[in-house]
Design a protein around this motif. Sequence first.
Motif, PDB file in Angstrom:
ATOM      1  N   ALA A 113      54.920  37.580  27.922  1.00 26.89           N
ATOM      2  CA  ALA A 113      53.654  38.002  28.309  1.00 26.89           C
ATOM      3  C   ALA A 113      53.095  37.045  29.297  1.00 26.89           C
ATOM      4  CB  ALA A 113      52.500  38.594  27.408  1.00 26.89           C
ATOM      5  N   LEU A 114      53.042  35.707  28.858  1.00 28.67           N
ATOM      6  CA  LEU A 114      52.388  34.775  29.956  1.00 28.67           C
ATOM      7  C   LEU A 114      53.402  34.445  31.090  1.00 28.67           C
ATOM      8  CD1 LEU A 114      51.628  31.936  27.281  1.00 28.67           C
ATOM      9  CD2 LEU A 114      50.124  33.274  28.826  1.00 28.67           C
ATOM     10  N   VAL A 115      54.615  34.375  30.833  1.00 25.60           N
ATOM     11  CA  VAL A 115      55.621  34.678  32.249  1.00 25.60           C
ATOM     12  C   VAL A 115      55.189  35.653  33.165  1.00 25.60           C
ATOM     13  CG1 VAL A 115      57.889  34.674  33.003  1.00 25.60           C
ATOM     14  CG2 VAL A 115      57.250  33.267  31.140  1.00 25.60           C
ATOM     15  N   HIS A 116      55.407  36.862  32.741  1.00 25.83           N
ATOM     16  CA  HIS A 116      54.872  38.064  33.480  1.00 25.83           C
ATOM     17  C   HIS A 116      53.617  38.072  33.966  1.00 25.83           C
ATOM     18  CE1 HIS A 116      58.516  40.139  33.190  1.00 25.83           C
ATOM     19  NE2 HIS A 116      58.781  40.113  31.480  1.00 25.83           N
ATOM     20  N   ARG A 117      52.500  37.546  33.335  1.00 26.35           N
ATOM     21  CA  ARG A 117      51.140  37.560  33.926  1.00 26.35           C
ATOM     22  C   ARG A 117      51.092  36.368  34.967  1.00 26.35           C
ATOM     23  NH1 ARG A 117      47.970  41.639  34.802  1.00 26.35           N
ATOM     24  NH2 ARG A 117      45.948  41.199  34.808  1.00 26.35           N
ATOM     25  N   VAL A 118      51.473  35.254  34.890  1.00 26.94           N
ATOM     26  CA  VAL A 118      51.355  34.069  35.539  1.00 26.94           C
ATOM     27  C   VAL A 118      52.043  34.646  36.772  1.00 26.94           C
ATOM     28  CG1 VAL A 118      51.854  31.613  36.091  1.00 26.94           C
ATOM     29  CG2 VAL A 118      50.958  32.233  33.806  1.00 26.94           C
ATOM     30  N   ARG A 119      53.109  34.999  36.830  1.00 23.44           N
ATOM     31  CA  ARG A 119      53.979  35.510  37.997  1.00 23.44           C
ATOM     32  C   ARG A 119      52.803  36.493  38.920  1.00 23.44           C
ATOM     33  NH1 ARG A 119      59.117  35.792  40.981  1.00 23.44           N
ATOM     34  NH2 ARG A 119      58.522  37.259  42.521  1.00 23.44           N
ATOM     35  N   TYR A 120      52.347  37.489  38.016  1.00 26.44           N
ATOM     36  CA  TYR A 120      51.472  38.443  38.717  1.00 26.44           C
ATOM     37  C   TYR A 120      50.435  37.868  39.671  1.00 26.44           C
ATOM     38  CZ  TYR A 120      47.327  41.466  39.144  1.00 26.44           C
ATOM     39  OH  TYR A 120      46.353  42.231  39.671  1.00 26.44           O
TER      40      TYR A 120
END
Length: 200
Positions: free
Chosen positions: A80-87
């Motif tokens: 979740a963190l990887v996807h959200r930081v990318r966003y």
Amino acid sequence: MTNVSGASGNGRRSAEDPWLAASGPNYSQDTIYTRASDPQGHSKLIHVPISTHLHGEIKALVEGKYFPELRTYGDVVRDALVHRVRYYIDRMKAEGKPTGRLESAWAADVRSAEIDAIREKHKAWRKLIEDLDSTLHTLIEQGDYDTAWYLIETNQDADYMSEPMQKRMAQVIAKHTASLESMARRLPIIEDVPYETRLN
């Protein structure tokens, strides 16, 4: 189909850094990023409280085994963190906001990881050369010339090493080759039998 970065279907972790994978051109929202460290084993530990409802959802995801790659609560959080930081970064770029600080921090981590990788590689090369030097010395001292020649022949090619390390390897091989040739001049001539045959 779900792609996985940081874990494989057999449960083993890959060597891929999840953030490097997610920040590159091959990023996909369908990929699950679960690895907890970079290829050098570096990681940071964070503790954050979450709501009981969110905790329940994470628990259901893990225990329900809907996604086999999500084996622990940590796997869910990391993905979740990887996807959200990318966003966040993509959104900041789209809105024309500076992302230099984030990207600089990421670049610094990448450079640090590269330095660590080079350091570990050179450490492994030095150990190989030292072990070869020590082993050849022992073999020659014990009179096991066939094995010594075998090790010299199988370690001639050191193209995978840096130039200084190649030179060091060449020096070690040359030193022990000279010792073996000196011994050979003092020994009686014997039939030339392939090394593999002598082992049997």
